[in-house]
Design a protein around this motif. Structure first.
Motif, PDB file in Angstrom:
ATOM      1  N   ALA A 204       0.774  -1.290  -0.070  1.00 45.94           N
ATOM      2  CA  ALA A 204       0.159   0.094   0.116  1.00 45.94           C
ATOM      3  C   ALA A 204       0.898   1.190   0.115  1.00 45.94           C
ATOM      4  CB  ALA A 204      -1.012  -0.061   1.210  1.00 45.94           C
ATOM      5  N   ASN A 205       0.523   2.045  -0.871  1.00 46.64           N
ATOM      6  CA  ASN A 205       1.089   3.379  -0.808  1.00 46.64           C
ATOM      7  C   ASN A 205       0.045   4.388  -1.784  1.00 46.64           C
ATOM      8  OD1 ASN A 205       2.216   6.056  -1.284  1.00 46.64           O
ATOM      9  ND2 ASN A 205       4.312   4.939  -1.309  1.00 46.64           N
ATOM     10  N   GLN A 206      -0.261   5.668  -1.195  1.00 46.69           N
ATOM     11  CA  GLN A 206      -1.314   6.266  -1.985  1.00 46.69           C
ATOM     12  C   GLN A 206      -0.792   7.087  -3.183  1.00 46.69           C
ATOM     13  OE1 GLN A 206      -2.113   8.483   1.546  1.00 46.69           O
ATOM     14  NE2 GLN A 206      -1.751   6.756   2.593  1.00 46.69           N
ATOM     15  N   LYS A 207       0.521   6.848  -3.264  1.00 42.75           N
ATOM     16  CA  LYS A 207       1.200   7.314  -4.430  1.00 42.75           C
ATOM     17  C   LYS A 207       1.168   6.252  -5.493  1.00 42.75           C
ATOM     18  CE  LYS A 207       2.937  11.305  -3.087  1.00 42.75           C
ATOM     19  NZ  LYS A 207       1.752  11.819  -2.517  1.00 42.75           N
ATOM     20  N   GLY A 208       0.836   6.811  -6.871  1.00 41.70           N
ATOM     21  CA  GLY A 208       0.745   6.004  -7.746  1.00 41.70           C
ATOM     22  C   GLY A 208       1.898   5.888  -8.371  1.00 41.70           C
TER      23      GLY A 208
ATOM     24  N   SER B 255       5.278  -0.664   2.300  1.00 37.17           N
ATOM     25  CA  SER B 255       4.781   0.448   1.539  1.00 37.17           C
ATOM     26  C   SER B 255       6.113   0.653   0.600  1.00 37.17           C
ATOM     27  CB  SER B 255       4.747   1.765   2.437  1.00 37.17           C
ATOM     28  OG  SER B 255       3.295   1.805   3.041  1.00 37.17           O
ATOM     29  N   PRO B 256       5.976   0.379  -0.489  1.00 39.60           N
ATOM     30  CA  PRO B 256       7.145   0.827  -1.441  1.00 39.60           C
ATOM     31  C   PRO B 256       7.097   2.372  -1.653  1.00 39.60           C
ATOM     32  CG  PRO B 256       5.928  -0.894  -2.404  1.00 39.60           C
ATOM     33  CD  PRO B 256       5.092  -0.489  -1.248  1.00 39.60           C
ATOM     34  N   ILE B 257       8.367   2.979  -1.800  1.00 42.50           N
ATOM     35  CA  ILE B 257       8.454   4.530  -1.951  1.00 42.50           C
ATOM     36  C   ILE B 257       9.427   4.923  -2.943  1.00 42.50           C
ATOM     37  CG2 ILE B 257       7.379   5.162   0.428  1.00 42.50           C
ATOM     38  CD1 ILE B 257      10.315   5.913   0.876  1.00 42.50           C
ATOM     39  N   GLN B 258       9.175   5.839  -3.619  1.00 41.33           N
ATOM     40  CA  GLN B 258      10.241   6.316  -4.430  1.00 41.33           C
ATOM     41  C   GLN B 258      11.172   7.431  -3.643  1.00 41.33           C
ATOM     42  OE1 GLN B 258       8.132   6.687  -8.386  1.00 41.33           O
ATOM     43  NE2 GLN B 258      10.077   6.231  -9.077  1.00 41.33           N
ATOM     44  N   LEU B 259      12.182   7.453  -3.953  1.00 40.42           N
ATOM     45  CA  LEU B 259      13.274   8.578  -3.360  1.00 40.42           C
ATOM     46  C   LEU B 259      13.077   9.762  -3.965  1.00 40.42           C
ATOM     47  CD1 LEU B 259      16.166   6.171  -2.486  1.00 40.42           C
ATOM     48  CD2 LEU B 259      14.417   7.144  -0.868  1.00 40.42           C
ATOM     49  N   ASN B 260      11.924  10.187  -4.037  1.00 39.33           N
ATOM     50  CA  ASN B 260      11.774  11.880  -4.431  1.00 39.33           C
ATOM     51  C   ASN B 260      11.174  12.532  -3.435  1.00 39.33           C
ATOM     52  OD1 ASN B 260       9.223  11.388  -4.870  1.00 39.33           O
ATOM     53  ND2 ASN B 260       9.328  10.636  -6.960  1.00 39.33           N
ATOM     54  N   GLN B 261      11.209  13.796  -3.543  1.00 43.36           N
ATOM     55  CA  GLN B 261      10.794  14.739  -2.317  1.00 43.36           C
ATOM     56  C   GLN B 261       9.277  14.482  -2.116  1.00 43.36           C
ATOM     57  OE1 GLN B 261      12.744  16.482  -0.378  1.00 43.36           O
ATOM     58  NE2 GLN B 261      10.978  16.534   0.799  1.00 43.36           N
ATOM     59  N   GLU B 262       8.268  14.230  -3.209  1.00 46.19           N
ATOM     60  CA  GLU B 262       6.913  14.289  -3.145  1.00 46.19           C
ATOM     61  C   GLU B 262       6.622  12.814  -2.289  1.00 46.19           C
ATOM     62  OE1 GLU B 262       5.105  12.728  -6.594  1.00 46.19           O
ATOM     63  OE2 GLU B 262       3.269  13.919  -6.213  1.00 46.19           O
ATOM     64  N   ALA B 263       7.534  11.892  -2.654  1.00 44.31           N
ATOM     65  CA  ALA B 263       7.224  10.677  -1.919  1.00 44.31           C
ATOM     66  C   ALA B 263       7.773  10.465  -0.345  1.00 44.31           C
ATOM     67  CB  ALA B 263       7.939   9.484  -2.375  1.00 44.31           C
ATOM     68  N   ILE B 264       8.786  11.471  -0.089  1.00 46.87           N
ATOM     69  CA  ILE B 264       9.154  11.463   1.431  1.00 46.87           C
ATOM     70  C   ILE B 264       8.042  12.333   1.921  1.00 46.87           C
ATOM     71  CG2 ILE B 264      10.978  12.846   2.696  1.00 46.87           C
ATOM     72  CD1 ILE B 264      12.943  12.069   0.484  1.00 46.87           C
ATOM     73  N   ASP B 265       7.484  13.298   1.345  1.00 45.48           N
ATOM     74  CA  ASP B 265       6.432  14.169   2.162  1.00 45.48           C
ATOM     75  C   ASP B 265       5.229  13.260   2.190  1.00 45.48           C
ATOM     76  OD1 ASP B 265       8.270  16.493   1.718  1.00 45.48           O
ATOM     77  OD2 ASP B 265       7.087  17.254   0.208  1.00 45.48           O
ATOM     78  N   GLY B 266       5.188  12.321   1.331  1.00 47.62           N
ATOM     79  CA  GLY B 266       3.916  11.323   1.665  1.00 47.62           C
ATOM     80  C   GLY B 266       4.202  10.422   2.730  1.00 47.62           C
ATOM     81  N   VAL B 267       5.278  10.120   3.265  1.00 51.50           N
ATOM     82  CA  VAL B 267       5.311   9.214   4.277  1.00 51.50           C
ATOM     83  C   VAL B 267       4.542   9.350   5.600  1.00 51.50           C
ATOM     84  CG1 VAL B 267       7.109   8.478   5.883  1.00 51.50           C
ATOM     85  CG2 VAL B 267       7.811   8.527   3.773  1.00 51.50           C
ATOM     86  N   ARG B 268       4.259  10.626   5.867  1.00 51.87           N
ATOM     87  CA  ARG B 268       3.507  10.927   6.932  1.00 51.87           C
ATOM     88  C   ARG B 268       2.026  10.553   6.635  1.00 51.87           C
ATOM     89  NH1 ARG B 268       4.022  13.822  11.240  1.00 51.87           N
ATOM     90  NH2 ARG B 268       2.007  14.510  11.142  1.00 51.87           N
ATOM     91  N   GLY B 269       1.467  10.635   5.269  1.00 49.51           N
ATOM     92  CA  GLY B 269       0.226  10.057   4.943  1.00 49.51           C
ATOM     93  C   GLY B 269       0.139   8.678   5.258  1.00 49.51           C
TER      94      GLY B 269
ATOM     95  N   LEU C  67       8.907   0.761   5.232  1.00 53.40           N
ATOM     96  CA  LEU C  67       9.231   1.328   3.836  1.00 53.40           C
ATOM     97  C   LEU C  67      10.195   0.917   2.934  1.00 53.40           C
ATOM     98  CD1 LEU C  67       9.612   5.266   4.965  1.00 53.40           C
ATOM     99  CD2 LEU C  67       7.507   4.225   4.253  1.00 53.40           C
ATOM    100  N   LEU C  68       9.926   0.432   1.618  1.00 57.65           N
ATOM    101  CA  LEU C  68      10.657  -0.238   0.945  1.00 57.65           C
ATOM    102  C   LEU C  68      11.088   0.730  -0.286  1.00 57.65           C
ATOM    103  CD1 LEU C  68      12.384  -2.971   0.191  1.00 57.65           C
ATOM    104  CD2 LEU C  68      10.337  -3.465  -1.062  1.00 57.65           C
ATOM    105  N   PRO C  69      12.135   1.254  -0.127  1.00 60.49           N
ATOM    106  CA  PRO C  69      12.695   2.259  -1.522  1.00 60.49           C
ATOM    107  C   PRO C  69      12.775   1.541  -2.650  1.00 60.49           C
ATOM    108  CG  PRO C  69      13.771   2.948   0.709  1.00 60.49           C
ATOM    109  CD  PRO C  69      13.108   1.618   0.723  1.00 60.49           C
ATOM    110  N   THR C  70      12.037   1.875  -3.842  1.00 61.65           N
ATOM    111  CA  THR C  70      12.183   1.209  -4.870  1.00 61.65           C
ATOM    112  C   THR C  70      12.422   2.058  -6.039  1.00 61.65           C
ATOM    113  OG1 THR C  70       9.899   1.814  -5.478  1.00 61.65           O
ATOM    114  CG2 THR C  70      10.093  -0.284  -4.242  1.00 61.65           C
TER     115      THR C  70
ATOM    116  N   ASN D  26      18.280  11.977  -1.048  1.00 56.43           N
ATOM    117  CA  ASN D  26      16.993  11.860  -0.518  1.00 56.43           C
ATOM    118  C   ASN D  26      16.823  10.511   0.548  1.00 56.43           C
ATOM    119  OD1 ASN D  26      15.679  13.876  -1.466  1.00 56.43           O
ATOM    120  ND2 ASN D  26      15.093  13.018  -3.552  1.00 56.43           N
ATOM    121  N   PHE D  27      17.852   9.579   0.312  1.00 59.90           N
ATOM    122  CA  PHE D  27      18.037   8.369   1.101  1.00 59.90           C
ATOM    123  C   PHE D  27      18.051   8.743   2.391  1.00 59.90           C
ATOM    124  CE2 PHE D  27      18.541   3.621   0.352  1.00 59.90           C
ATOM    125  CZ  PHE D  27      17.731   3.315   1.346  1.00 59.90           C
ATOM    126  N   VAL D  28      19.289   9.762   2.526  1.00 62.75           N
ATOM    127  CA  VAL D  28      19.715  10.094   3.625  1.00 62.75           C
ATOM    128  C   VAL D  28      18.738  10.745   4.456  1.00 62.75           C
ATOM    129  CG1 VAL D  28      21.389  11.935   4.605  1.00 62.75           C
ATOM    130  CG2 VAL D  28      22.133  10.124   2.968  1.00 62.75           C
TER     131      VAL D  28
END
Ligand SMILES: Nc1ncnc2c1ncn2[C@@H]1O[C@H](COP(=O)(O)OP(=O)(O)OP(=O)(O)O)[C@@H](O)[C@H]1O
Ligand SMILES: [Mg+2]
Length: 270
Positions: free
Chosen positions: A7-11, A141-155, A180-183, A194-196
């Motif tokens: 699950a992640n609300q980001k597409g 939750s797979p996530i991408q290492l961009n700012q938008e995704a990092i902002d989405g972690v709180r969600g 969180l699984l960076p993909t 962004n990983f840092v």
């Protein structure tokens, strides 16, 4: 049976790719795998169908929510595929409680028939995601290492409908966040920075891996993974060296996820 929801609300963050890799890995490892595709886009369904490894159930995933009693065939790898009807479930709010109850009853009924159920979800935070999380053991939750995704972690944690805290408080106290699984990770300065940042703010949500402290599970960006997805191929069976190299990079993460999902059971058996 352990149920794990992607699950992640980001597409487009790699949910279906991780679901595919994990399903094939667990099947190869001898686990009886049930894959459920709650995303009407049907990516997981078409990929697994093309792989010719999973048996497609004659029912579609919407029925797991709308029907009180649904049977799927037994097997070592069974897919409950997506259908367009999944899209209409959110528009039936009076039925949402029965929908969640039906899915829970279905998963309970599969307990002795499969070892693991992997649920791929749609990116919109709707009743499908809620019902899945309400009955799951684990959410990843797979996530991408961009700012938008990092902002989405709180969600992921605090979303008023599908945030892990809300689901735990209201529907499923036993839900465990694998993490969180960076993909699609690339070795660029931008992604490294962004990983840092993720490690600085959300280290406890990353999935430790390996012997050394500070190493976390991730999936690299590799064209072989995209190709495997596009053609329904199994990464480690592809002829290209690049595919086998990609699998060598991904396998430790798949093993780690498997260890997390089966930890208690195996300890118990041992
Ligand atoms: N590790 C990877 N390396 C290269 N390409 C990848 C990787 N993971 C996923 N992709 C590709 O990126 C695209 C998006 O991935 P995927 O479909 O898994 O995301 P998703 O989160 O399921 O998307 P959606 O929210 O639309 O369901 C796909 O084309 C997929 O093949
Ligand atoms: Mg998807």
């Amino acid at each position: 049976m352990k149920t794990l929801v992607l699950a992640n609300q980001k597409g487009g963050v790699g949910k279906s790719a991780v679901a595919t890799l994990l399903a094939h890995h667990l099947h190869r490892a001898g686990r009886r795998v049930l894959a459920v595709d709650l995303d009407h886009q049907g990516n997981l369904s078409s990929i697994l169908q093309r792989s010719n490894r999973a048996l497609s159930a004659p029912v579609t995933a919407d029925a797991l929510l709308t029907s009180a009693r649904v049977d799927v065939p037994a097997g070592t790898f069974v897919l409950v595929p997506a259908a367009d009807a999944l899209l209409g479930l959110e528009r039936q709010p009076a039925q949402h409680t029965p929908f969640a109850r039906n899915l829970r009853a279905f998963l309970r009924a599969q307990a002795g028939r499969f070892d693991v159920c992997i649920v791929d979800t749609n990116p919109n935070p709707d009743i499908r995601v809620i019902a899945a999380l309400a009955s799951a053991d684990f959410v990843l939750s797979p996530i991408q290492l961009n700012q938008e995704a990092i902002d989405g972690v709180r969600g992921l944690l605090h979303h008023p409908r599908v945030g892990v805290h809300k689901i735990r408080a209201v529907l499923n106290p036993a839900l465990r966040l694998v993490g969180l699984l960076p993909t699609m990770v690339e070795a660029t300065p931008f992604q490294k920075a962004n990983f840092v940042e993720i490690i600085r703010h959300h280290q406890s949500l990353l999935i430790p891996i390996g012997e050394r402290a500070g190493e976390f599970a991730f999936i690299p960006k590799r064209s072989a993974i995209a190709e495997a997805q596009a053609h329904g191929e199994i990464l480690w069976e592809m002829k290209k060296t690049a595919a086998r190299d990609a699998w060598t990079e991904v396998e430790p993460t798949m093993r780690r996820l498997s260890d997390i999902v089966f930890a208690k059971e195996d300890e118990h058996v041992a």
